[in-house]
Design a protein around this motif. Structure first.
Motif: not given
Length: 457
Positions: A160-162, A152-155, A139-140
């Motif tokens: 960060s670019m993937v 985004s890993e924090d909602k 969900p984050s």
């Protein structure tokens, strides 16, 4: 003088400052200042009815916008922002938490709320965004696309670019007088180093967060076929699966790999269905261009339900085009417009009503919302509406839940935008929705955006 409105306290401050400057002066000057004070006070009192009249007018407008009778309404919409001077697009709601929503404007800003629109935070990913999606298992995690894929890993707090891989000589550029966003990179799997390109859709396997799908397509200034890319390791490596026509892609739906891993893609020309390198193409309803699309699963049946909208037109005194649905992957289409157009006034005359943005709940697809423009339900300008209709039975019937003509909607808790409208142009602010987003976990929650507003029911 009628256009000058001063508060009594403001006028008093001016006089006090003058008295301070002339402190110690002759009595004659002080008498003149006392007379000036009396004159300015009289001016302020004379203007008091003007201020009260303005206040009364604003209050009346607010009352018209926010109330209809005294009974409580359960179909209310509320303007939440952001908005007010630019188009907002693509409200996307978390499947895990309907209070977590992302959207973007038509320039470079992205916006995220974690409290259901009570407050918003702006973020910038170098250029205008085109699409969002959430990771159903985490969900984050949120994905966003422009020329690059971002995560985004924090909602939505940090990004960060993937793709392309930022460690492989990847450089971001803003070129020409419009600052077009272009990426050059040594990442050989990236399809457009040094060229303008846009990610039109992002898909994540609902059972495996490592399986990602991207669809690259044209920008406003470039023409290129749409192409599908796939990663099985959460974006570290990518390969191109197939290429579609040069068309806009509206929606992507990914089935879990354990259920076959079939991917459904809805573009302007119809539906693409397949996996890996085997793909079928089915044209849209009557071969018409699809302008908007949404797909989800019906609650209880687990059956996929497609919604699309096409341009309306008169044909032999009847309205054709509009809203279509399909429950067999686009093999057959059902005309779902009739319940909204059966009461049209003056059919086959004047401007046609158009049905545009459409969105269903991904987990309860029988619940969906559609935006309409120019729906004539009576005589005169006051009965030609822009607004939103809702279905709870998969498009068999629709109910209008929000409508505006040359006055605000009666069930909209508005903002300064609606209050301003009657003072200037009669209906310039009242727009049809540009985008709709329905909560996957709650088919009763829908966000709408238009040229000026973000609002929610």
């Amino acid at each position: 003088m009628r256009n000058l409105v001063f508060s009594q306290s403001f006028l008093n401050r001016i006089v006090v400052q003058l008295l301070f400057v002339l402190e110690g002066g002759r009595m004659q000057k002080r008498c003149i200042l006392v007379m000036l004070l009396l004159m300015l006070s009289a001016l302020a009192i004379a203007q008091e009815p003007l201020r009260k009249g303005s206040s009364k007018k604003t209050s009346s407008i607010k009352q018209n916008v926010r109330r209809e009778g005294s009974a409580q309404r359960f179909d209310a919409w509320r303007v939440l922002g952001p908005g007010g001077g630019g188009t907002m697009v693509s409200p996307t709601i978390s499947p895990s938490d309907p209070r977590l929503v992302v959207e973007h404007c038509d320039m470079t800003g992205g916006y995220v709320t974690t409290d259901g629109g009570g407050s918003w935070r702006m973020f910038n990913l170098r250029a205008g965004l085109s699409t969002f999606t959430f990771d159903l298992r985490n969900p984050s995690v949120i994905y966003a696309g422009n020329a690059a894929l971002w995560r985004s890993e924090d909602k939505g707090q940090t990004w960060s670019m993937v793709f392309p891989d930022p460690t492989k000589g990847t450089i971001e550029h803003t070129w020409n007088d419009h600052a077009e966003y272009v990426i050059t990179t040594n990442d050989k799997s990236y399809p457009a180093s040094g060229q303008e390109i846009d990610i039109q859709a992002i898909g994540v396997d609902p059972a495996d967060s490592n399986r990602l799908y991207l669809i690259f397509g044209s920008t406003f200034t470039t023409g290129r076929p749409s192409s599908l890319y796939y990663s099985q390791d959460r974006g570290r490596n990518w390969r191109r699966l197939t290429e579609f026509a040069q068309e806009k892609i509206h929606a992507i739906y990914v089935q879990p790999l354990r259920q076959g891993g079939i991917v459904d893609i809805i573009g302007e020309s119809g539906v693409y269905e397949g996996s890996d390198n085997a793909w079928a193409h089915r044209i849209g309803p009557h071969g018409e261009k699809i302008n908007y699309a949404s797909v989800g699963k019906e609650h209880g049946t687990n059956r996929e339900l497609y919604y699309v909208t096409t341009e309306s037109r008169w044909q032999g005194g009847s309205l054709t085009g509009g809203i279509y649905t399909s429950v067999d992957g686009g093999r057959t289409w059902h005309d779902a417009t009739a319940s909204l157009t059966k009461n049209l006034r003056a059919p086959n005359q004047g401007e046609l009503p158009q049905f545009q943005a459409i969105s269903c709940s991904a987990r309860d697809a029988a619940r969906a919302y559609v935006g309409f423009r120019g729906l004539r339900l009576g005589e005169g300008a006051a009965n030609v509406f822009n607004g939103i209709a809702r279905t709870t039975d998969g498009g068999l019937t629709w109910t209008i839940v929000h409508k505006e003509s040359n006055h605000p909607s009666t069930n909209l808790e508005g903002s300064w935008i609606e209050e301003r409208a009657p003072d200037s142009y009669p209906n310039i602010w009242f727009d049809a929705p540009y985008s709709l987003g329905v909560a996957p976990s709650d088919g009763n929650t829908c966000y709408a955006t238009d040229l000026f507003r973000t609002y929610r029911t």
